[in-house]
Write an enzyme that holds these catalytic residues in place. Structure first.
Site, short mmCIF file in Angstrom:
data_model
loop_
_atom_site.label_atom_id
_atom_site.label_comp_id
_atom_site.label_asym_id
_atom_site.label_seq_id
_atom_site.Cartn_x
_atom_site.Cartn_y
_atom_site.Cartn_z
N LYS A 104 0.82 -1.43 0.13
CA LYS A 104 0.09 0.16 -0.10
C LYS A 104 1.00 1.44 -0.19
CE LYS A 104 -2.28 -0.82 3.80
NZ LYS A 104 -1.73 -2.15 4.09
N ARG A 122 -9.12 1.67 9.00
CA ARG A 122 -8.78 0.23 9.28
C ARG A 122 -9.88 -0.50 10.06
NH1 ARG A 122 -2.96 0.83 8.86
NH2 ARG A 122 -1.98 -1.09 9.55
N ARG A 133 12.17 -1.94 11.16
CA ARG A 133 11.00 -1.45 11.74
C ARG A 133 10.93 -2.46 12.81
NH1 ARG A 133 5.63 -0.37 8.10
NH2 ARG A 133 4.79 -1.60 9.79
N ARG A 182 -0.78 -8.57 13.49
CA ARG A 182 -1.16 -7.47 12.30
C ARG A 182 -2.03 -8.07 11.24
NH1 ARG A 182 4.18 -5.33 11.45
NH2 ARG A 182 3.58 -4.57 9.38
P1 ADP Z 1 1.24 -2.16 8.07
O1 ADP Z 1 0.00 -1.98 6.92
O2 ADP Z 1 2.35 -2.68 7.37
O3 ADP Z 1 0.64 -2.99 9.17
P2 ADP Z 1 1.42 0.68 8.70
O4 ADP Z 1 2.45 1.51 8.54
O5 ADP Z 1 0.02 1.01 7.89
O6 ADP Z 1 1.70 -0.86 8.70
O7 ADP Z 1 0.92 0.84 10.44
C1 ADP Z 1 1.65 0.29 11.79
C2 ADP Z 1 0.77 0.34 12.65
O8 ADP Z 1 0.43 1.60 12.91
C3 ADP Z 1 -0.39 -0.57 12.92
O9 ADP Z 1 0.10 -1.97 13.39
C4 ADP Z 1 -0.92 -0.13 13.97
O10 ADP Z 1 -0.55 -0.01 15.27
C5 ADP Z 1 -1.04 1.63 13.61
N1 ADP Z 1 -1.83 2.32 12.88
C6 ADP Z 1 -1.61 2.60 11.58
N2 ADP Z 1 -2.62 3.17 10.86
C7 ADP Z 1 -3.68 3.06 11.83
C8 ADP Z 1 -5.16 3.24 11.78
N3 ADP Z 1 -5.65 3.73 10.79
N4 ADP Z 1 -5.76 2.95 13.14
C9 ADP Z 1 -5.10 2.14 14.02
N5 ADP Z 1 -3.91 1.89 13.98
C10 ADP Z 1 -3.05 2.29 13.06
#
Ligand code: ADP
Length: 192
Positions: free
Chosen positions: A13, A87, A132, A143
């Site tokens: 993404k 999400r 990370r 996740r």
């Molecule tokens: P990925 O899609 O690889 O899981 P992201 O960079 O989108 O990684 O997100 C990393 C972490 O940030 C998530 O596991 C969560 O803890 C937090 N996070 C990101 N976006 C959101 C969201 N919209 N709502 C809640 N937590 C979020």
């Protein structure tokens, strides 16, 4: 105008959102990137979000909403590409309300489809490249579980609104980019 990129962790993404933002002249908004920056800066938001992120759990909705409201409230000429948000159902509903307030609408929701064994392989590789701290095996597994339980239902939610566009997320980065850009570009033109 808003374009949403949906898909499991490791679907690509972030990469596709950046390319699409450039292609459309829109602003890329990644809630994951914003949260990682807040953690690195040691802000109050970062301190509150850190433990959730390290466990692979969702950060509480109200923290996310404040962050997104700030971004969208600032305006953007070319619209926004939302990456990693919404999400869950509550986030999708509050986004809908927020868009009504600022008189914006969703052009389409691009669902990047990648099989789970491919995801696990990609995330393991990325952990090594980016360092990370939320890419340990246990966190990754959580996740993926959180994605299945909370985010995947948005496919039906947006499908029901006629906004969902599925895109095959397996292949070369440029090749997938062409698919995403063709679909998102067409949806943007129709919606305008
Ligand atoms: P990925 O899609 O690889 O899981 P992201 O960079 O989108 O990684 O997100 C990393 C972490 O940030 C998530 O596991 C969560 O803890 C937090 N996070 C990101 N976006 C959101 C969201 N919209 N709502 C809640 N937590 C979020």
């Amino acid at each position: 105008m808003i374009w949403i990129l949906l898909g499991p962790p490791g679907a690509g993404k972030g990469t596709q959102a950046k390319m699409l933002a450039e292609h459309l002249g829109a602003e890329h908004v990644s809630t994951g990137d914003l949260l990682r920056q807040a953690v690195a800066d040691g802000t109050e938001l970062g301190r509150k979000a850190k433990s959730f992120m390290e466990a692979g759990d969702l950060v509480p909705d109200e923290l996310i909403l404040g962050m997104v409201r700030e971004k969208l409230g600032a305006g953007s000429r070319g619209g926004w590409i939302l990456d990693g948000y919404p999400r869950n159902r509550a986030q999708a509903e509050s986004l809908g309300a927020m868009l009504g307030e600022i008189d914006q609408s969703i052009a389409c929701v691009v669902d990047l489809e990648v099989p789970e064994d491919e995801l696990v392989r990609r995330i393991a590789g990325r952990a090594a490249d980016e360092g990370r701290t939320d890419d340990t095996e246990e966190t990754v597994r959580n996740r993926l579980r959180v994605y299945r339980d909370q985010t995947q239902p948005l496919i039906d939610y947006y499908g029901g609104q006629g906004l969902l566009k599925a895109v095959d997320g397996v292949g070369g980065i440029e090749e997938i980019g062409d698919r995403v850009q063709a679909i998102a570009g067409a949806a943007g033109r129709t919606a305008q």
